[in-house]
Design a protein around this motif. Structure first.
Motif, PDB file in Angstrom:
ATOM      1  N   UNK A  82      -0.583  -2.953  -4.513  1.00 31.73           N
ATOM      2  CA  UNK A  82      -0.538  -3.389  -3.284  1.00 31.73           C
ATOM      3  C   UNK A  82      -1.765  -3.758  -3.046  1.00 31.73           C
ATOM      4  N   UNK A  83      -1.706  -5.289  -1.545  1.00 35.23           N
ATOM      5  CA  UNK A  83      -3.458  -5.036  -1.267  1.00 35.23           C
ATOM      6  C   UNK A  83      -3.911  -3.624  -0.513  1.00 35.23           C
ATOM      7  N   UNK A  84      -4.829  -3.923  -0.214  1.00 33.78           N
ATOM      8  CA  UNK A  84      -6.108  -3.514   1.182  1.00 33.78           C
ATOM      9  C   UNK A  84      -4.967  -3.298   2.523  1.00 33.78           C
ATOM     10  N   UNK A  85      -4.328  -4.471   2.961  1.00 32.22           N
ATOM     11  CA  UNK A  85      -4.031  -4.613   3.768  1.00 32.22           C
ATOM     12  C   UNK A  85      -2.849  -3.899   3.952  1.00 32.22           C
ATOM     13  N   UNK A  86      -2.098  -4.470   3.021  1.00 28.58           N
ATOM     14  CA  UNK A  86      -1.055  -3.339   2.827  1.00 28.58           C
ATOM     15  C   UNK A  86      -0.851  -1.645   2.399  1.00 28.58           C
ATOM     16  N   UNK A  87      -1.417  -1.066   2.070  1.00 29.49           N
ATOM     17  CA  UNK A  87      -1.893  -0.178   1.800  1.00 29.49           C
ATOM     18  C   UNK A  87      -2.630   0.632   3.032  1.00 29.49           C
ATOM     19  N   UNK A  88      -3.018  -0.092   4.308  1.00 28.81           N
ATOM     20  CA  UNK A  88      -3.528   1.170   5.758  1.00 28.81           C
ATOM     21  C   UNK A  88      -1.778   1.354   6.102  1.00 28.81           C
ATOM     22  N   UNK A 124       7.934  -3.109   5.805  1.00 20.95           N
ATOM     23  CA  UNK A 124       7.548  -3.420   4.431  1.00 20.95           C
ATOM     24  C   UNK A 124       6.840  -4.458   4.112  1.00 20.95           C
ATOM     25  N   UNK A 125       6.327  -4.024   2.790  1.00 19.46           N
ATOM     26  CA  UNK A 125       5.171  -5.268   1.872  1.00 19.46           C
ATOM     27  C   UNK A 125       5.837  -6.486   1.615  1.00 19.46           C
ATOM     28  N   UNK A 126       7.184  -6.256   1.104  1.00 12.10           N
ATOM     29  CA  UNK A 126       7.731  -7.507   1.049  1.00 12.10           C
ATOM     30  C   UNK A 126       9.298  -7.814   1.569  1.00 12.10           C
ATOM     31  N   UNK A 127       9.261  -8.329   3.415  1.00 11.43           N
ATOM     32  CA  UNK A 127      10.871  -7.808   3.313  1.00 11.43           C
ATOM     33  C   UNK A 127      11.657  -8.922   2.754  1.00 11.43           C
ATOM     34  N   UNK A 178      -2.809   7.319  -1.406  1.00  7.60           N
ATOM     35  CA  UNK A 178      -2.056   6.657  -1.947  1.00  7.60           C
ATOM     36  C   UNK A 178      -3.445   5.811  -2.441  1.00  7.60           C
ATOM     37  N   UNK A 179      -3.127   5.498  -4.105  1.00  6.22           N
ATOM     38  CA  UNK A 179      -4.491   5.109  -4.650  1.00  6.22           C
ATOM     39  C   UNK A 179      -3.680   3.303  -5.291  1.00  6.22           C
ATOM     40  N   UNK A 180      -4.082   2.186  -4.730  1.00  2.00           N
ATOM     41  CA  UNK A 180      -3.586   1.119  -5.809  1.00  2.00           C
ATOM     42  C   UNK A 180      -4.632  -0.457  -5.291  1.00  2.00           C
ATOM     43  N   UNK A 181      -4.245  -0.951  -6.677  1.00  3.25           N
ATOM     44  CA  UNK A 181      -4.127  -2.316  -6.895  1.00  3.25           C
ATOM     45  C   UNK A 181      -4.095  -3.246  -7.483  1.00  3.25           C
TER      46      UNK A 181
END
Length: 417
Positions: free
Chosen positions: A307-313, A321-324, A353-356
């Motif tokens: 996930x991108x930083x924007x989506x993680x927030x 939804x990250x991708x509708x 959450x941790x993600x890259x």
């Protein structure tokens, strides 16, 4: 002869003086013991407090907890022999200073982690001159009822109109294509898919509303987190097998947690299903368990796109939804992670959450251990945590990089295995 008589009189005098001094010393010691004898609750006070039916805490002159009910521990008001919240200490100080009965409605943190809160009506009064009694009545359910009603109406009006509208349009298309068997089959398949999505959405909304109104503090019990993980993994086997994804469980927690086992299974299953849904085929989803420093932690790690930083927030927001387009393809409703967040908050914990991008994601649930497990009162007392704890992740596969957590709960990407 005279000298012997004088010596005998002197010895007798010293003996009498010594006896008198000993008796005076004994009387003074008894007086001191009586003066500094520890104060005690009035006779029958403990029985009366137990029959009141409300959480209670009795503190001494320095705010040390002398007696507390199991509910006081369950609400998170007391940890060990200490009042947890500064608002309660301020109330005891004012009552001790002014000698008045004080009553307040307080919104207090549910636990040492996360954003969960509990609303309690607290009444403080002096008893037995030396002690202060705190009576607490849980008002959380009443407060949440109005919030749940408003949220439910907003959620229904916002989300249900999309699949309902789609089914309506597909029904019209079916009606106008009665003479075209191929078109009928195509529209019927789409209608079935939209109806299934509508059913899932309704179920998630009902589940979310139920969780928002649940009161874990009153209805909870001791829960073995290892059993929770086993049950959640078992329920997720079918979707995992459909994508040839292995569910790998590592670690073990010796400590219990306080809460609702069904809710915890639902939350963990949502995390596992989410990891399966967004992971490529023929990969692994890892579930790691650890108990340390007063916290029980469960992590779910996937090998998806990250996930991108924007989506993680925003990923824990309702219906986000990250991708509708992809969510519609995978059947996601946008409520799974919101349900996880509410369940964990109800249990006084947190989910992080941790993600890259391109390196997968790790969702970690941390819950406070059940206090008093070693002295046989685990079933009667609520959760209390002492400090935060790091979580050591399990390595999932040879082609996946191991994930490490530092003491603050942050994640760090390691070198390629």
């Amino acid at each position: 002869m005279l000298i012997g008589v004088i010596a005998g009189l002197i010895g007798l005098s010293l003996g009498v003086f010594g006896v008198l001094a000993f008796r005076v010393s004994e009387q003074q010691r008894k007086l001191v013991d009586v003066e500094f004898e520890d104060p005690s609750l009035p006779d029958g006070a403990a029985e009366v407090l137990a029959a009141v039916g409300r959480a209670f805490v009795v503190v001494d002159a320095i705010d040390g907890v002398v007696r507390a009910s199991p509910a006081a521990y369950a609400y998170g008001l007391v940890r060990g022999h200490t009042l947890v919240h500064q608002q309660l200490l301020e109330m005891t100080a004012k009552v001790r200073r002014d000698g008045v009965i004080l009553e307040r409605l307080l919104e207090l943190p549910r636990g040492p982690l996360g954003q969960g809160t509990i609303v309690v009506q607290v009444r403080a009064a002096v008893i037995a001159e030396e002690y202060i009694l705190l009576l607490a009545d849980d008002r959380t359910e009443v407060t949440r009822t109005e919030e749940v009603r408003n949220d439910f109406v907003a959620n229904v009006s916002h989300e249900l109109k999309t699949p309902v509208g789609a089914i309506s349009l597909l029904a019209e298309a079916l009606e106008s294509s009665a003479d075209d068997p191929e078109a009928v089959r195509r529209f019927a398949k789409r209608t079935h898919k939209e109806s299934a999505r509508l059913a899932a959405l309704v179920q998630d909304i009902i589940e979310l509303s139920r969780l928002q109104g649940a009161n874990v503090a009153q209805q909870g019990r001791a829960v073995d987190i290892n059993t929770v993980v086993t049950e959640a993994v078992d329920r997720s086997q079918l979707p995992a097998e459909s994508k040839a994804i292995d569910l790998v469980v590592g670690g073990h927690a010796d400590a219990m947690v306080y809460g609702d086992q069904d809710q915890l299974v639902t939350a963990l299953r949502n995390l596992i299903d989410n990891a399966i849904r967004y992971s490529p085929e023929n990969t692994r989803v890892g579930i790691g368990i650890r108990s340390k420093d007063g916290l029980v932690a469960v992590s779910v790690t996937d090998q998806g796109g990250g996930l991108s930083p924007e989506d993680q927030e925003r990923v824990f927001e309702r219906f986000y939804r990250v991708d509708a387009a992809r969510s519609r393809h995978t059947g996601g409703t946008g409520l799974g992670l919101s349900i996880v967040k509410h369940v964990v908050a109800n249990h006084g914990g947190e989910v992080t959450l941790w993600s890259q991008p391109g390196q997968g994601s790790t969702f970690t649930i941390r819950l406070p251990e059940l206090e008093g497990q070693d002295d046989g009162v685990a079933e009667a007392r609520g959760p209390a945590a002492r400090s935060s704890a790091p979580l050591a992740e399990q390595s999932l596969s040879q082609n996946q990089r191991p994930i490490r957590h530092d003491a603050a709960g942050a994640h760090e990407q390691g070198a390629t295995a």
